[in-house]
Design a protein around this motif. Sequence first.
Motif, PDB file in Angstrom:
ATOM      1  N   ILE A 104      -3.757  13.247   2.159  1.00  0.00           N
ATOM      2  CA  ILE A 104      -4.429  13.384   0.857  1.00  0.00           C
ATOM      3  C   ILE A 104      -5.430  14.538   0.890  1.00  0.00           C
ATOM      4  O   ILE A 104      -6.166  14.711   1.861  1.00  0.00           O
ATOM      5  N   THR A 150     -10.760   5.803   2.901  1.00  0.00           N
ATOM      6  CA  THR A 150     -10.479   7.092   3.540  1.00  0.00           C
ATOM      7  C   THR A 150      -9.742   8.037   2.594  1.00  0.00           C
ATOM      8  O   THR A 150     -10.134   9.197   2.445  1.00  0.00           O
ATOM      9  N   LEU A 180       3.229   8.283   1.570  1.00  0.00           N
ATOM     10  CA  LEU A 180       2.142   9.071   0.953  1.00  0.00           C
ATOM     11  C   LEU A 180       1.841  10.271   1.857  1.00  0.00           C
ATOM     12  O   LEU A 180       1.864  10.153   3.079  1.00  0.00           O
ATOM     13  N   PRO A 181       1.554  11.430   1.265  1.00  0.00           N
ATOM     14  CA  PRO A 181       1.234  12.613   2.082  1.00  0.00           C
ATOM     15  C   PRO A 181      -0.197  12.540   2.618  1.00  0.00           C
ATOM     16  O   PRO A 181      -0.940  11.611   2.289  1.00  0.00           O
ATOM     17  N   THR A 184     -12.849  -0.370   6.564  1.00  0.00           N
ATOM     18  CA  THR A 184     -12.912  -1.207   7.754  1.00  0.00           C
ATOM     19  C   THR A 184     -14.364  -1.289   8.175  1.00  0.00           C
ATOM     20  O   THR A 184     -15.036  -0.273   8.265  1.00  0.00           O
ATOM     21  N   GLY A 239      -0.359   5.876   8.587  1.00  0.00           N
ATOM     22  CA  GLY A 239      -0.114   6.587   7.329  1.00  0.00           C
ATOM     23  C   GLY A 239       0.113   5.681   6.138  1.00  0.00           C
ATOM     24  O   GLY A 239       0.772   6.064   5.178  1.00  0.00           O
ATOM     25  N   ASP A 266     -17.099   8.205   8.529  1.00  0.00           N
ATOM     26  CA  ASP A 266     -15.929   8.012   9.368  1.00  0.00           C
ATOM     27  C   ASP A 266     -15.586   9.297  10.094  1.00  0.00           C
ATOM     28  O   ASP A 266     -15.663  10.368   9.520  1.00  0.00           O
ATOM     29  N   THR A 296      -2.223  -2.015   6.568  1.00  0.00           N
ATOM     30  CA  THR A 296      -2.522  -0.578   6.732  1.00  0.00           C
ATOM     31  C   THR A 296      -2.749  -0.225   8.195  1.00  0.00           C
ATOM     32  O   THR A 296      -2.429   0.878   8.623  1.00  0.00           O
ATOM     33  N   LYS A 346     -11.006  11.389   0.570  1.00  0.00           N
ATOM     34  CA  LYS A 346     -10.311  12.682   0.713  1.00  0.00           C
ATOM     35  C   LYS A 346      -9.976  13.247  -0.664  1.00  0.00           C
ATOM     36  O   LYS A 346     -10.186  14.432  -0.925  1.00  0.00           O
ATOM     37  N   GLU A 363      -5.161   0.780  11.475  1.00  0.00           N
ATOM     38  CA  GLU A 363      -6.345   1.642  11.589  1.00  0.00           C
ATOM     39  C   GLU A 363      -6.024   3.040  12.121  1.00  0.00           C
ATOM     40  O   GLU A 363      -6.883   3.896  12.151  1.00  0.00           O
ATOM     41  N   GLY A 364      -4.801   3.227  12.551  1.00  0.00           N
ATOM     42  CA  GLY A 364      -4.535   4.453  13.305  1.00  0.00           C
ATOM     43  C   GLY A 364      -3.767   5.481  12.518  1.00  0.00           C
ATOM     44  O   GLY A 364      -4.127   5.854  11.404  1.00  0.00           O
TER      45      GLY A 364
HETATM   46  P1  GDP Z   1     -10.520   3.279   6.325  1.00  0.00           P
HETATM   47  O1  GDP Z   1     -10.347   1.847   6.765  1.00  0.00           O
HETATM   48  O2  GDP Z   1     -10.705   3.419   4.846  1.00  0.00           O
HETATM   49  O3  GDP Z   1     -11.558   4.008   7.124  1.00  0.00           O
HETATM   50  O4  GDP Z   1      -9.123   4.032   6.612  1.00  0.00           O
HETATM   51  P2  GDP Z   1      -8.411   4.237   8.040  1.00  0.00           P
HETATM   52  O5  GDP Z   1      -8.881   5.482   8.684  1.00  0.00           O
HETATM   53  O6  GDP Z   1      -8.472   2.969   8.829  1.00  0.00           O
HETATM   54  O7  GDP Z   1      -6.912   4.448   7.553  1.00  0.00           O
HETATM   55  C1  GDP Z   1      -6.191   3.412   6.899  1.00  0.00           C
HETATM   56  C2  GDP Z   1      -4.723   3.772   6.842  1.00  0.00           C
HETATM   57  O8  GDP Z   1      -4.548   4.928   6.048  1.00  0.00           O
HETATM   58  C3  GDP Z   1      -4.090   4.095   8.203  1.00  0.00           C
HETATM   59  O9  GDP Z   1      -2.754   3.612   8.181  1.00  0.00           O
HETATM   60  C4  GDP Z   1      -4.093   5.627   8.228  1.00  0.00           C
HETATM   61  O10 GDP Z   1      -3.059   6.170   9.054  1.00  0.00           O
HETATM   62  C5  GDP Z   1      -3.822   5.940   6.773  1.00  0.00           C
HETATM   63  N1  GDP Z   1      -4.304   7.245   6.298  1.00  0.00           N
HETATM   64  C6  GDP Z   1      -5.536   7.805   6.438  1.00  0.00           C
HETATM   65  N2  GDP Z   1      -5.583   8.988   5.803  1.00  0.00           N
HETATM   66  C7  GDP Z   1      -4.363   9.182   5.242  1.00  0.00           C
HETATM   67  C8  GDP Z   1      -3.780  10.214   4.438  1.00  0.00           C
HETATM   68  O11 GDP Z   1      -4.411  11.215   4.074  1.00  0.00           O
HETATM   69  N3  GDP Z   1      -2.476  10.048   4.057  1.00  0.00           N
HETATM   70  C9  GDP Z   1      -1.736   8.955   4.432  1.00  0.00           C
HETATM   71  N4  GDP Z   1      -0.470   8.853   4.023  1.00  0.00           N
HETATM   72  N5  GDP Z   1      -2.258   7.965   5.174  1.00  0.00           N
HETATM   73  C10 GDP Z   1      -3.546   8.082   5.572  1.00  0.00           C
END
Ligand code: GDP
Length: 255
Positions: A12, A39, A9-10, A155, A216, A113, A210, A43, A212-213
């Motif tokens: 977003i 997240t 996925l790109p 999270t 992607g 976040d 997924t 976006k 947290e870092g």
């Molecule tokens: P949250 O738990 O919803 O706050 O999301 P996180 O910040 O923990 O991200 C969850 C996963 O999504 C991680 O593997 C991130 O690298 C990935 N991620 C976050 N934003 C994007 C994005 O715009 N595109 C892609 N492909 N991955 C993303």
Amino acid sequence: MELEPVTDLPEIRPGDDLAELIATRTTLEPGDVLTVASTVVSKAEGRTADLEEYPVSGRARELASRLEAITGEQKDPRFAQAILDESSELLIEAPFVLAETRFGHIAPNAGIDRSNVPGHDILLLPRKPTESAERIRSGLTERGHEDVAVIVTDTCGRPFRHGQTGVAIGWAGMPASRDWRGELDRDGHELGVTVQSVVDELAAAANLVTGEGAGGVPAVVVRDWAFGDLEGSDELFRAVEDDLVREALREWTFD
Ligand code: GDP
Ligand code: MN
Ligand code: MN
Ligand code: MN
């Protein structure tokens, strides 16, 4: 049960069609559950913001200075303002802010976040994550992927325990929980209170994939899994009147 990451996925951007982006990168069968990190939902919905957009009220200034006084760390009153704007109630003000979002989820800093938000200061949670989940689900249906449930995750930390886990903040196409009340245990005793929060359990499992870092991977497909025959319920966020912990917090202040 199988958990498959949706890869490639790109980054977003506002206006992106998540159903389209995801459906073209994985296979989805009836009965599958798709989890999507809030997240990327945020976006896509343009819920990024910059601190300069927040004119600071007296209340925000007061909140930030209280936090500064108690933690000894510098706190940006504009960030305090963003929390206030996103919240319907603050349950804890210091040493950290625990807030109820306008859709009923309770999280530190109202779930705002600061990680994985390139080009902007902060990312707000989706305004109505269940509507977001419904939109993604309809998008999938329109593309011929019928009967896929969608869970929007975040999270979140837990009281009483160290560490954070994935939780559901919105869902569509399946009930939030499985009601075991009235079922029998192995001794023949009737279960009286057990309601299993299935969407949270799936969100936590998906969060293992997924991470947290910088991985992607914001979306995961849960396959070979079924809700089963038990009664479902859509209650996830406790009502104020049956939340003893929340009640206790009202009486409590940090000093
Ligand atoms: P949250 O738990 O919803 O706050 O999301 P996180 O910040 O923990 O991200 C969850 C996963 O999504 C991680 O593997 C991130 O690298 C990935 N991620 C976050 N934003 C994007 C994005 O715009 N595109 C892609 N492909 N991955 C993303
Ligand atoms: Mn994040
Ligand atoms: Mn988050
Ligand atoms: Mn996360």
